[in-house]
Structures are given as structure tokens and as C-alpha cells.
Write a protein that holds these residues in place. Sequence first.
Motif, PDB file in Angstrom:
ATOM      1  N   ASN A 178       0.795  -1.230   0.000  1.00 53.41           N
ATOM      2  CA  ASN A 178       0.000   0.000   0.000  1.00 53.41           C
ATOM      3  C   ASN A 178       0.827   1.279   0.000  1.00 53.41           C
ATOM      4  N   ASP A 179       2.094   1.179  -0.311  1.00 51.30           N
ATOM      5  CA  ASP A 179       2.992   2.332  -0.461  1.00 51.30           C
ATOM      6  C   ASP A 179       3.028   3.248   0.761  1.00 51.30           C
ATOM      7  N   GLY A 180       2.997   2.671   1.943  1.00 49.59           N
ATOM      8  CA  GLY A 180       3.036   3.447   3.174  1.00 49.59           C
ATOM      9  C   GLY A 180       4.349   4.171   3.411  1.00 49.59           C
ATOM     10  N   LEU A 181       5.402   3.801   2.678  1.00 50.62           N
ATOM     11  CA  LEU A 181       6.670   4.521   2.817  1.00 50.62           C
ATOM     12  C   LEU A 181       6.560   5.917   2.218  1.00 50.62           C
ATOM     13  N   ALA A 182       5.705   6.065   1.200  1.00 45.64           N
ATOM     14  CA  ALA A 182       5.563   7.341   0.480  1.00 45.64           C
ATOM     15  C   ALA A 182       6.932   7.862   0.050  1.00 45.64           C
ATOM     16  N   PHE A 183       7.757   6.939  -0.431  1.00 44.76           N
ATOM     17  CA  PHE A 183       9.131   7.236  -0.828  1.00 44.76           C
ATOM     18  C   PHE A 183       9.475   6.255  -1.957  1.00 44.76           C
ATOM     19  N   PRO A 184       8.990   6.529  -3.188  1.00 45.18           N
ATOM     20  CA  PRO A 184       9.114   5.560  -4.283  1.00 45.18           C
ATOM     21  C   PRO A 184      10.550   5.158  -4.615  1.00 45.18           C
ATOM     22  N   GLU A 185      11.497   6.073  -4.497  1.00 44.70           N
ATOM     23  CA  GLU A 185      12.889   5.763  -4.830  1.00 44.70           C
ATOM     24  C   GLU A 185      13.465   4.737  -3.851  1.00 44.70           C
ATOM     25  N   LEU A 186      13.193   4.912  -2.577  1.00 46.64           N
ATOM     26  CA  LEU A 186      13.680   3.979  -1.563  1.00 46.64           C
ATOM     27  C   LEU A 186      12.960   2.634  -1.696  1.00 46.64           C
ATOM     28  N   LYS A 187      11.665   2.677  -1.970  1.00 44.62           N
ATOM     29  CA  LYS A 187      10.903   1.439  -2.134  1.00 44.62           C
ATOM     30  C   LYS A 187      11.449   0.628  -3.306  1.00 44.62           C
ATOM     31  N   LYS A 188      11.781   1.293  -4.420  1.00 43.77           N
ATOM     32  CA  LYS A 188      12.318   0.576  -5.582  1.00 43.77           C
ATOM     33  C   LYS A 188      13.655  -0.072  -5.241  1.00 43.77           C
ATOM     34  N   MET A 189      14.540   0.642  -4.541  1.00 39.29           N
ATOM     35  CA  MET A 189      15.824   0.061  -4.142  1.00 39.29           C
ATOM     36  C   MET A 189      15.607  -1.153  -3.239  1.00 39.29           C
ATOM     37  N   MET A 190      14.663  -1.021  -2.314  1.00 42.84           N
ATOM     38  CA  MET A 190      14.375  -2.116  -1.391  1.00 42.84           C
ATOM     39  C   MET A 190      13.851  -3.329  -2.159  1.00 42.84           C
ATOM     40  N   GLU A 191      12.927  -3.120  -3.077  1.00 45.33           N
ATOM     41  CA  GLU A 191      12.361  -4.231  -3.842  1.00 45.33           C
ATOM     42  C   GLU A 191      13.396  -4.864  -4.762  1.00 45.33           C
ATOM     43  N   ASP A 192      14.196  -4.042  -5.439  1.00 48.54           N
ATOM     44  CA  ASP A 192      15.164  -4.555  -6.414  1.00 48.54           C
ATOM     45  C   ASP A 192      16.347  -5.270  -5.773  1.00 48.54           C
ATOM     46  N   TYR A 193      16.829  -4.755  -4.650  1.00 50.69           N
ATOM     47  CA  TYR A 193      18.086  -5.265  -4.110  1.00 50.69           C
ATOM     48  C   TYR A 193      17.980  -6.014  -2.784  1.00 50.69           C
ATOM     49  N   ILE A 194      16.897  -5.838  -2.055  1.00 52.04           N
ATOM     50  CA  ILE A 194      16.804  -6.504  -0.758  1.00 52.04           C
ATOM     51  C   ILE A 194      15.693  -7.542  -0.750  1.00 52.04           C
ATOM     52  N   LEU A 195      14.469  -7.136  -1.078  1.00 56.97           N
ATOM     53  CA  LEU A 195      13.347  -8.074  -1.015  1.00 56.97           C
ATOM     54  C   LEU A 195      13.446  -9.188  -2.058  1.00 56.97           C
ATOM     55  N   SER A 196      14.262  -8.978  -3.090  1.00 56.93           N
ATOM     56  CA  SER A 196      14.432 -10.006  -4.123  1.00 56.93           C
ATOM     57  C   SER A 196      15.349 -11.138  -3.662  1.00 56.93           C
ATOM     58  N   GLN A 197      16.002 -10.973  -2.511  1.00 60.47           N
ATOM     59  CA  GLN A 197      16.906 -11.992  -1.987  1.00 60.47           C
ATOM     60  C   GLN A 197      16.199 -12.813  -0.909  1.00 60.47           C
ATOM     61  N   ALA A 198      16.177 -14.095  -1.095  1.00 62.16           N
ATOM     62  CA  ALA A 198      15.459 -14.988  -0.180  1.00 62.16           C
ATOM     63  C   ALA A 198      16.065 -15.029   1.216  1.00 62.16           C
ATOM     64  N   THR A 199      17.302 -14.591   1.357  1.00 60.82           N
ATOM     65  CA  THR A 199      17.971 -14.672   2.664  1.00 60.82           C
ATOM     66  C   THR A 199      17.687 -13.462   3.556  1.00 60.82           C
ATOM     67  N   MET A 200      16.908 -12.500   3.071  1.00 60.28           N
ATOM     68  CA  MET A 200      16.625 -11.293   3.839  1.00 60.28           C
ATOM     69  C   MET A 200      15.385 -11.469   4.704  1.00 60.28           C
ATOM     70  N   GLU A 201      15.549 -11.251   5.994  1.00 66.59           N
ATOM     71  CA  GLU A 201      14.449 -11.364   6.959  1.00 66.59           C
ATOM     72  C   GLU A 201      14.163  -9.978   7.541  1.00 66.59           C
ATOM     73  N   PHE A 202      12.943  -9.492   7.342  1.00 63.99           N
ATOM     74  CA  PHE A 202      12.562  -8.180   7.843  1.00 63.99           C
ATOM     75  C   PHE A 202      12.658  -8.129   9.366  1.00 63.99           C
ATOM     76  N   LYS A 203      13.176  -7.007   9.892  1.00 67.33           N
ATOM     77  CA  LYS A 203      13.286  -6.816  11.337  1.00 67.33           C
ATOM     78  C   LYS A 203      12.474  -5.615  11.818  1.00 67.33           C
ATOM     79  N   GLU A 204      12.657  -4.439  11.206  1.00 70.95           N
ATOM     80  CA  GLU A 204      11.906  -3.270  11.631  1.00 70.95           C
ATOM     81  C   GLU A 204      11.981  -2.162  10.592  1.00 70.95           C
ATOM     82  N   CYS A 205      11.014  -1.250  10.700  1.00 71.11           N
ATOM     83  CA  CYS A 205      10.950  -0.094   9.816  1.00 71.11           C
ATOM     84  C   CYS A 205      10.578   1.127  10.645  1.00 71.11           C
ATOM     85  N   TRP A 206      11.326   2.203  10.439  1.00 68.76           N
ATOM     86  CA  TRP A 206      11.047   3.485  11.088  1.00 68.76           C
ATOM     87  C   TRP A 206      10.701   4.491   9.994  1.00 68.76           C
ATOM     88  N   ILE A 207       9.605   5.216  10.169  1.00 68.93           N
ATOM     89  CA  ILE A 207       9.221   6.293   9.254  1.00 68.93           C
ATOM     90  C   ILE A 207       8.952   7.519  10.116  1.00 68.93           C
TER      91      ILE A 207
END
Length: 114
Positions: free
Chosen positions: A24-53
Motif C-alpha cells: 500500500n505504499d506506506g513509505l511514500a518514498f518511491p525511490e527507496l521502495k524501488k531500491m528495497m524491492e530490487d536489491y533486498i526483497l528479491s533476496q530470499a535470505t533477507m528477513e525483515f526486522k523493523e521499519c522506522w518512518i
Amino acid sequence: MPNETKQTFHITDDSDFNRVCVENDGLAFPELKKMMEDYILSQATMEFKECWIQDQQVEEGEVRTVQVNFLDTNSHNFIRLYGSKNNETDEVLNMKVDAIDLNTEEVVYERQLA
């Protein structure tokens, strides 16, 4: 009212993070979201811990700061994706990713993204 914090969100639940920030795009930061999706969430070894906004009023306008933290279960490094942007002009002020070795607590990798 310079440097006045307007609101802060802290998410630690993986399903809340996916629902609010990814779907739902709660980050309201498309550039950061794209980097996260392309380079972090695409890796199966990444486990989410926390998010600060955090939204903060500064002299230049309202600035949104986002930090999303993951654990790389393969290397056992703590991965931090960080960025800030001016909400009024949509200008990205800063974006970087780094990795911290959990055993030594040293930064083993840091890359400025913007």
C-alpha cells in the motif's frame, strides 16, 4: 517551528510491513521502495526486522526519513536501508545501504545510493 517531529511510525511485524509499506505504499518514498524491492526483497535470505518512518518539519520544509532493517540469514549481517526526502519538493536528500557484522558490530559494507 523548525525541527519539529510531526509523526513517527515503527513497524516490527513482517505482515504489517508488507501490507502497509510494500503493498500500500506506506513509505511514500518511491525511490527507496524501488531500491528495497530490487536489491533486498528479491533476496530470499533477507528477513525483515523493523521499519522506522518519521516526518519532521525543518527550515527547508517537511522531511520524511525512512530506515528499514533486515537480517541477512546467509551472512548474518544486519542490513540497513536508509533515506530521506523533502515531502514538498519530492527531492531525495540521502539514500544509502549498509551492512553490519553482528559479531564484531563493524560496518562491513556501505554504499551511498543518492
